[in-house]
Design an enzyme around this catalytic site. Structure first.
Site, PDB file in Angstrom:
ATOM      1  N   CYS A   1      -8.287  -4.165   5.961  1.00  0.00           N
ATOM      2  CA  CYS A   1      -8.895  -2.875   5.614  1.00  0.00           C
ATOM      3  C   CYS A   1     -10.327  -2.980   5.128  1.00  0.00           C
ATOM      4  O   CYS A   1     -11.220  -2.350   5.676  1.00  0.00           O
ATOM      5  CB  CYS A   1      -8.054  -2.201   4.535  1.00  0.00           C
ATOM      6  SG  CYS A   1      -6.590  -1.505   5.261  1.00  0.00           S
TER       7      CYS A   1
ATOM      8  N   LYS B   1      -9.913   7.689   1.626  1.00  0.00           N
ATOM      9  CA  LYS B   1      -9.505   6.315   1.923  1.00  0.00           C
ATOM     10  C   LYS B   1     -10.724   5.425   2.217  1.00  0.00           C
ATOM     11  O   LYS B   1     -10.839   4.302   1.711  1.00  0.00           O
ATOM     12  CB  LYS B   1      -8.571   6.340   3.137  1.00  0.00           C
ATOM     13  CG  LYS B   1      -8.281   5.009   3.742  1.00  0.00           C
ATOM     14  CD  LYS B   1      -7.354   4.215   2.876  1.00  0.00           C
ATOM     15  CE  LYS B   1      -7.069   2.863   3.474  1.00  0.00           C
ATOM     16  NZ  LYS B   1      -6.004   2.177   2.793  1.00  0.00           N
TER      17      LYS B   1
HETATM   18  N1  SAJ Z   1     -12.190  -9.943  -2.836  1.00  0.00           N
HETATM   19  C1  SAJ Z   1     -13.302 -10.552  -3.353  1.00  0.00           C
HETATM   20  N2  SAJ Z   1     -13.711 -10.191  -4.600  1.00  0.00           N
HETATM   21  C2  SAJ Z   1     -13.057  -9.258  -5.339  1.00  0.00           C
HETATM   22  C3  SAJ Z   1     -11.933  -8.640  -4.799  1.00  0.00           C
HETATM   23  C4  SAJ Z   1     -11.508  -9.001  -3.535  1.00  0.00           C
HETATM   24  O1  SAJ Z   1     -13.936 -11.397  -2.717  1.00  0.00           O
HETATM   25  O2  SAJ Z   1     -13.495  -8.983  -6.472  1.00  0.00           O
HETATM   26  C5  SAJ Z   1     -11.748 -10.276  -1.477  1.00  0.00           C
HETATM   27  C6  SAJ Z   1     -10.319 -10.823  -1.402  1.00  0.00           C
HETATM   28  O3  SAJ Z   1     -10.300 -12.189  -1.638  1.00  0.00           O
HETATM   29  C7  SAJ Z   1      -9.944 -10.445   0.001  1.00  0.00           C
HETATM   30  C8  SAJ Z   1     -10.644  -9.128   0.220  1.00  0.00           C
HETATM   31  O4  SAJ Z   1     -11.679  -9.078  -0.742  1.00  0.00           O
HETATM   32  O5  SAJ Z   1     -10.432 -11.382   0.938  1.00  0.00           O
HETATM   33  C9  SAJ Z   1      -9.779  -7.904   0.087  1.00  0.00           C
HETATM   34  O6  SAJ Z   1      -8.831  -8.081  -0.955  1.00  0.00           O
HETATM   35  P1  SAJ Z   1      -8.401  -6.918  -1.946  1.00  0.00           P
HETATM   36  O7  SAJ Z   1      -7.375  -7.454  -2.855  1.00  0.00           O
HETATM   37  O8  SAJ Z   1      -9.596  -6.314  -2.558  1.00  0.00           O
HETATM   38  O9  SAJ Z   1      -7.831  -5.771  -0.998  1.00  0.00           O
HETATM   39  P2  SAJ Z   1      -6.713  -5.695   0.151  1.00  0.00           P
HETATM   40  O10 SAJ Z   1      -7.429  -5.724   1.465  1.00  0.00           O
HETATM   41  O11 SAJ Z   1      -5.628  -6.661  -0.033  1.00  0.00           O
HETATM   42  O12 SAJ Z   1      -6.191  -4.192  -0.101  1.00  0.00           O
HETATM   43  C10 SAJ Z   1      -7.130  -3.134  -0.123  1.00  0.00           C
HETATM   44  C11 SAJ Z   1      -6.879  -2.281  -1.376  1.00  0.00           C
HETATM   45  N3  SAJ Z   1      -7.944  -1.316  -1.560  1.00  0.00           N
HETATM   46  C12 SAJ Z   1      -8.610  -1.202  -2.740  1.00  0.00           C
HETATM   47  O13 SAJ Z   1      -8.384  -1.915  -3.671  1.00  0.00           O
HETATM   48  C13 SAJ Z   1      -9.636  -0.131  -2.823  1.00  0.00           C
HETATM   49  C14 SAJ Z   1      -5.533  -1.567  -1.234  1.00  0.00           C
HETATM   50  O14 SAJ Z   1      -5.339  -0.686  -2.324  1.00  0.00           O
HETATM   51  C15 SAJ Z   1      -5.493  -0.782   0.076  1.00  0.00           C
HETATM   52  O15 SAJ Z   1      -4.230  -0.161   0.259  1.00  0.00           O
HETATM   53  C16 SAJ Z   1      -5.698  -1.767   1.215  1.00  0.00           C
HETATM   54  O16 SAJ Z   1      -6.990  -2.369   1.062  1.00  0.00           O
HETATM   55  C17 SAJ Z   1      -5.635  -1.001   2.499  1.00  0.00           C
HETATM   56  O17 SAJ Z   1      -4.629  -1.140   3.206  1.00  0.00           O
HETATM   57  O18 SAJ Z   1      -6.539  -0.187   2.747  1.00  0.00           O
END
Ligand code: SAJ
Length: 431
Positions: free
Chosen positions: A266, A212
């Site tokens: 997360c 994780k």
């Molecule tokens: N973000 C960026 N650039 C990107 C991708 C995301 O700036 O290329 C930012 C988003 O805007 C946001 C943050 O990162 O602020 C996180 O967003 P996210 O969509 O990447 O992730 P979460 O936090 O919504 O969900 C993540 C996911 N983990 C992964 O993709 C590895 C999800 O699968 C997990 O279940 C979740 O964390 C968790 O609960 O751990």
């Protein structure tokens, strides 16, 4: 275990606990959810859900109406009455960026009191590696029962993406680390009632805990890399997002998207658990630490872009923040970079207002800014887009009344705005 007769106790009815409970209950498995928040519990018992997640309202309503899902605020009762006990409570970080296991420990203390022979305990909460073995197992064994003989213990990380939780939870591959083979087998059986995806067993509990953290850290580090690319690109005549799109045509390249920082419960939190683990063992996590610093610095960078584009402005200069949620199309504000940006701007004495189509006025105003209508937000002297909500993708140059916009997500075409005389500045694309 006979899933027709057992009851599953779910400790923690938040963004992951409640969907898990609702999915199991809709598969005709009796679920007793436990949460310390009495409002959450009361809502669930009325068939209601306290937060937005596509498809969840219907699942909760159906599960409660059909008497497969009940909730209680008495964790001890849930422990006594359940055969499988799932811990899905939050693990925040404290002010020193160290994991705060108090919710996990408190759930396990309750479980310990009700633990019976043959029970299975599964931890889903994100924890520093070795927590299962060094912290959770000893607490549960204070019951007098022995792990692997009298009761069974596993770790299985949740990995569903907010806003697509129900689909991902029922389709994603599930990772399981058991204390022993029987723990892993029982846990695999449980998750076969949740996901159609494959179930992968790893060597032990600690390996699953590590899975994780590596997933979310991978994303954080890659976002930091894209942010660093953006900061460098701003010095030359390129649009970083165009360059990233082009680079990603390479079959082995997947650069992430730069932005105003990383939010959510997360990704900005979990890497600290690995940093903590590295420190415990006298090693370092340099890349992970630097990535956290880069991502945390992005709201300040947005302020710097603003300052580079204004001279002395009077008290009546209004900045509007478009988007309070941590990412597009969710109402979740946890660890949102917008909060940091607002604090930085207010510290500089700016007059800041905000708009978010999904976040309530009360929540927006808890950040110390006025919540304004969409039209009013677009009327501001400077508009800053922080969240990639679908609504904001339709903004056109004529809607920016004072011709100044800072865009932190690649959702608008810079050329269109610049051709129409708008001062359009973007992360990774400075005019
Ligand atoms: N973000 C960026 N650039 C990107 C991708 C995301 O700036 O290329 C930012 C988003 O805007 C946001 C943050 O990162 O602020 C996180 O967003 P996210 O969509 O990447 O992730 P979460 O936090 O919504 O969900 C993540 C996911 N983990 C992964 O993709 C590895 C999800 O699968 C997990 O279940 C979740 O964390 C968790 O609960 O751990």
């Amino acid at each position: 275990m006979n899933f027709d007769t057992i009851q599953v106790g779910i400790f923690g009815l938040g963004h992951i606990g409640l969907p898990t409970a609702a999915i199991l209950a809709n598969n005709n498995i009796h679920v007793l959810g436990a949460d310390v928040n009495t409002e959450t519990v009361d809502n669930i018992n009325k068939g209601l859900c306290s937060f937005k997640e596509p498809g969840l309202d219907d699942l909760v309503k159906k599960a409660v109406t059909n008497n497969y899902l009940k909730a209680t605020s008495n964790l001890d009762v849930a422990a006594v009455e359940s055969d499988i006990l799932l811990v899905i409570v939050p693990t925040p970080i404290d002010e020193n960026k160290k994991s705060d296991l108090s919710f996990v420990i408190s759930a396990c203390e309750s479980i310990k009191k009700g633990l019976k022979k043959g029970n299975l305990v599964v931890i889903e909460s994100t924890v520093p590696p070795e927590t299962g073995i060094n912290v959770i197992k000893p607490i549960l064994e204070e019951s007098g029962l022995k792990c692997g003989e009298d009761f069974y213990l596993s770790y299985s990380p949740e990995r569903a993406l907010p806003n697509n939780t129900i689909y991902e939870m029922t389709h994603n591959v599930r990772i399981i680390g058991g204390y022993d083979d029987k723990s892993a087998d029982l846990t695999a059986n449980l998750y076969s009632h949740i996901t159609q995806g494959d179930i992968i067993k790893v060597k032990n509990i600690t390996s699953a805990e590590m899975v994780k953290l590596m997933e979310n850290t991978y994303r954080d580090v890659n976002i930091a890399l894209s942010n660093e690319f953006a900061l460098i690109s701003e010095k030359i005549d390129v649009d970083v997002n165009e360059v990233i799109r082009a680079a990603n045509y390479h079959p082995r390249v997947n650069i992430h998207t730069p932005g105003p920082g990383v939010g959510g419960h997360c990704i900005p939190v979990d890497p600290y658990f690995l940093i903590e683990l590295a420190e415990t063992y006298g090693t370092s996590a340099r890349l992970i630490s630097d990535s956290r610093k880069i991502n945390n610095s992005m709201p300040q960078h947005v302020v710097d872009i603003l300052l580079d584009n204004i001279d002395d402005v009077g008290d009546d200069f209004v900045i509007s923040i478009l988007g309070i949620a941590y990412k597009g199309n969710v109402d979740d504000i946890r660890e949102t970079p917008s909060k940091t940006l607002i604090e930085l701007l207010k510290d500089k004495g700016f007059n800041v207002v905000a708009h978010d189509p999904l976040v309530s006025d009360n929540v927006i105003e808890s950040f110390g800014v006025k919540s304004v209508s969409y039209d009013e937000a677009l009327d501001a002297d400077c508009v800053i887009i922080m969240t990639d909500h679908d609504l904001y993708k339709d903004i056109t140059p004529d809607m920016i009344k004072n011709n100044f916009i800072i865009v932190t997500r690649p959702i608008l075409d810079s050329n269109k705005f610049r051709e129409n005389g708008v001062n359009f500045q973007a992360i990774g694309d400075i005019d």
